[in-house]
Design a protein around this motif. Structure first.
Motif, PDB file in Angstrom:
ATOM      1  N   GLU A 117       0.839  -1.206   0.000  1.00  0.00           N
ATOM      2  CA  GLU A 117       0.000   0.000   0.000  1.00  0.00           C
ATOM      3  C   GLU A 117       0.871   1.252   0.000  1.00  0.00           C
ATOM      4  OE1 GLU A 117      -3.115   2.294  -0.446  1.00  0.00           O
ATOM      5  OE2 GLU A 117      -3.205   0.116  -0.506  1.00  0.00           O
ATOM      6  N   GLU A 118       1.936   1.234   0.777  1.00  0.00           N
ATOM      7  CA  GLU A 118       2.865   2.364   0.809  1.00  0.00           C
ATOM      8  C   GLU A 118       3.499   2.571  -0.561  1.00  0.00           C
ATOM      9  OE1 GLU A 118       7.052   3.405   3.024  1.00  0.00           O
ATOM     10  OE2 GLU A 118       5.570   2.257   4.137  1.00  0.00           O
ATOM     11  N   LEU A 119       3.881   1.484  -1.211  1.00  0.00           N
ATOM     12  CA  LEU A 119       4.464   1.568  -2.556  1.00  0.00           C
ATOM     13  C   LEU A 119       3.457   2.155  -3.543  1.00  0.00           C
ATOM     14  CD1 LEU A 119       6.749   0.974  -4.555  1.00  0.00           C
ATOM     15  CD2 LEU A 119       5.813  -1.339  -4.793  1.00  0.00           C
ATOM     16  N   ARG A 120       2.196   1.698  -3.462  1.00  0.00           N
ATOM     17  CA  ARG A 120       1.165   2.238  -4.358  1.00  0.00           C
ATOM     18  C   ARG A 120       0.993   3.737  -4.124  1.00  0.00           C
ATOM     19  NH1 ARG A 120      -1.165  -2.975  -3.666  1.00  0.00           N
ATOM     20  NH2 ARG A 120      -2.223  -2.395  -1.748  1.00  0.00           N
ATOM     21  N   THR A 121       1.012   4.151  -2.854  1.00  0.00           N
ATOM     22  CA  THR A 121       0.867   5.563  -2.530  1.00  0.00           C
ATOM     23  C   THR A 121       2.027   6.372  -3.090  1.00  0.00           C
ATOM     24  OG1 THR A 121      -0.299   4.975  -0.498  1.00  0.00           O
ATOM     25  CG2 THR A 121       0.608   7.192  -0.618  1.00  0.00           C
TER      26      THR A 121
END
Length: 192
Positions: A117-121
């Protein structure tokens, strides 16, 4: 065990007795001479391995008493109980280890999901920042003079009036554009 109808093989596996020892015990209980006629008439104490278990003191004392009992059936029950307790302890430990491993996997999956999720953000904010930082560019960026149609029409008109050959459409040669720019520069005053 024998009186309960258990097979001799099951009794031997549960108690660890040899075939001869079991036959002698059965014969002694029935009052018959066993295979080993040199054994005294009194039932000898048989060493049944007692495994130390994580049990209460009172229960361990009871198992120890039963394991040392002169009656073979009591000793065999002690051996069976000890074996069952060992099996239960191993199963409990195995299930606890399995639960711990499953919890570890669940924590790792949750951590992986947070990282994804952090990577997607980060990727989404990079795209937004990049898109906002760059103004819309013409489809043919880096190609052409970067002049409007009206400016190019004025360049073509000037080029024809000054003896340059240019096409009615398409790209204007770079040398013609440079000549136009030189001819239309504001005169530079000399400092003086």
């Amino acid at each position: 065990m024998h009186n309960n109808g258990d097979s001799e093989q099951a009794i031997r596996e549960a108690t660890g007795l040899s075939e001869t020892e079991l036959s002698d015990l059965i014969a002694n209980q029935a009052g018959l001479p066993g295979q080993n006629a040199n054994v005294p008439a009194a039932i000898p104490a048989i060493d049944v391995p007692v495994v130390a278990l994580p049990v209460t003191g009172a229960l361990q004392e009871l198992i120890d008493w039963a394991a040392a009992h002169p009656t073979a059936s009591v000793r065999s029950r002690a051996a069976r109980i000890t074996a069952d307790l060992c099996e239960l302890s191993e199963r409990r430990d195995s299930e606890a280890a399995q639960r711990e491993a499953e919890d570890k996997v669940a924590r790792a999956k949750a951590e992986l999901e947070r990282a994804q999720e952090e990577l997607r953000t980060v990727k989404a904010s990079t795209r937004t920042t990049t898109a906002a930082a760059t103004a819309p560019t013409p489809i043919r960026a880096g190609i052409g003079s970067g002049r409007t149609r009206e400016e190019l029409a004025a360049v073509r008109t000037w080029a024809r009036e000054n003896g340059h050959q240019v096409a009615d459409a398409g790209m204007v040669p770079k040398r013609v554009l440079q000549a136009y720019d030189v001819a239309h520069q504001a005169p530079v005053r000399k400092a003086g």
